[in-house]
Write a protein that holds these residues in place. Sequence first.
Motif, short mmCIF file in Angstrom:
data_model
loop_
_atom_site.label_atom_id
_atom_site.label_comp_id
_atom_site.label_asym_id
_atom_site.label_seq_id
_atom_site.Cartn_x
_atom_site.Cartn_y
_atom_site.Cartn_z
N PRO A 198 0.82 -1.23 0.00
CA PRO A 198 0.00 0.00 0.00
C PRO A 198 0.85 1.27 0.00
O PRO A 198 0.48 2.26 -0.64
N ARG A 199 1.98 1.25 0.69
CA ARG A 199 2.82 2.44 0.77
C ARG A 199 3.35 2.84 -0.60
O ARG A 199 3.29 4.00 -1.00
N GLU A 254 0.45 4.04 -2.93
CA GLU A 254 -0.03 5.38 -2.61
C GLU A 254 0.94 6.44 -3.12
O GLU A 254 0.53 7.46 -3.69
N ASP A 303 0.73 6.59 -7.01
CA ASP A 303 -0.51 7.19 -7.49
C ASP A 303 -0.48 8.71 -7.32
O ASP A 303 -0.93 9.45 -8.19
#
Length: 265
Positions: free
Chosen positions: A223-224, A227, A230
């Motif tokens: 996820p890091r 994120e 993105d």
Amino acid sequence: MSTRTDEQLMEAARSGDGEALDEVLTRHEKQVYRFGLRMCGSEEDAKEVLQETLLSAFRGLHAFRGDAALSTWLFQVARTHCHRLRRRRVGAPEDFLPLDAPEASRVAADGATPDQVSQVRQLGEVLQAAILALPEAQREVLILRDVEGLTAEEAADVVGIEVRALKSRLHRARMQLREHLSTLLGQEGPGQQAGCPELARELTEELDQAACIRLEDHLSRCPRCNEACDALKRTVSLCRRIPGDAVPAPVRAAVRQALARAVPA
């Protein structure tokens, strides 16, 4: 607007159809010019890339098989001309623009207030300087994917590498760009968050096929990293709308004159 396909317009333009020629240019000249501008950092170089790319396209239409979009093929031709232009430069230019070079350092200079330059233009200058500071191999994948919006498959086809290798190269480019933006803006970067240690370990290794597979797996589940990527992708996409990417009227006129001489009257 004509309903003719790109291929039909190209064939008609080569036969002397001035309206078809103008429509081909209207459809594609901005993207090609923007690619040259972001890759070379110079309006004069971007003009040459645009002119030579479109001339090559009209002269070598037989090389376009129609199995990919014309825009993708034009990026391939433009990329070739960008590399050729760099090789012609006297003094063997560096692979990347240092952040202490005038083109980069001037955007962080004191005195640039919102009253003097709009926020959009300021952001555009910072983004352009940060992109130019990337090594060329990273710069081109970032421009193709995050600025021009090509799919991973299309961008990989333009560059001539496998999709897995492109994805890992793109992630390197995004993380390097984040560092450059932090330097130019005088801050720690988006979110003040620390880097991903697993990714850092992977990026210190040679990017062979096995490493690309591991990186792709990591990027799909972390996820890091997702994120951070993105957020950068959204920021870099602004390059399509910053001042300076529109084809100047004198450049458009010069390109049309050159093409008019190259196709039948």
